[in-house]
Enzyme design. Sequence first.
Site: not given
Length: 290
Positions: A53, A97, A120
Amino acid sequence: MAQIIDGKAMARALTERTADEVRQIVAETGTPPGLAVVLVGNDPASEVYVGRKIAQCRKAGIVSFEHRMPATTAEGELHALIDQLNADPAVHGILVQLPLPAGIDAARVLDRISPLKDVDGFHPVNVGRLSTGTGGLVPCTPLGIMMLLDSVIDDYRGLNAVVIGKSNIVGKPVSMLLLEREATVTVTHIETRDLPDVARKADIIVAAAGAPQLVRGYWVKPGAVVIDVGITRVTDHDGSSKIVGDCATHELEHARAVTPVPGGVGPMTIACLLANTVRAARIASASSNA
Ligand code: NAD
């Protein structure tokens, strides 16, 4: 012969468009979009995902702020970091994460992220916005899945879509997006009875079960479009390991189009994270100009 939808090429093109928009934002505001990536503990798979990422952010001109915390981190410390990132004007997107180490309540942590920085799309406000069709940030994997489908489908109205898996990350949000396009959506899961029979009625199958090669050729009607979300690492007879999806792709020649694993949904997920960060930066600059 089924068309193979090239997720890698589509992700590359999306990242190029995102990089163009980043340049435009820098020209307009003087500040590049910023993504904070929070990694707690040292799960090896998470390390790999975070590394990818960050590398992709760099490619698109997005500034990344990496926050690594030990597995022993108290939930309160993580909350304090989130509060600090929520208040930081250089940070437009925050990504924590998953999975988080045992002892940290992931739902409470995700709820703490500002919905405006929730790239997200997991915050309840964004989940609610998605289910009511009122904007908000959409989770990256479902967003990427829709782009892959859009490359082969113009009009979803009345099409039968079968989603395999009902997770909050993939199954539920992609079902909402398909419903928004007026497809007739059936969400299935481990307890669904006679899944092959349900799947056989589908014009679109989104397989997100995490069950290697679950979807066999006889599950798929001729001309269906199949999106394979699954990622499972399996060990071959010779001891080597490889990634396999949820579909027996070699049995799907009669499908209209399929996504490969790897090289389908995976690259689109990261490209959509960058696109969401740019979107969050646009939202921030619009609200500061209002
Ligand atoms: P999850 O484990 O949270 O949920 C799995 C869902 O599938 C559950 O609803 C379960 O009931 C259903 N299921 C499991 N086995 C089944 C079976 N045999 N038949 C019918 N339904 C079954 O999974 P998730 O987080 O949504 O991930 C699903 C898969 O997608 C995993 O392989 C994951 O690695 C992958 N994934 C890929 C990406 C990507 O970017 N490519 C992103 C997220 C998840």
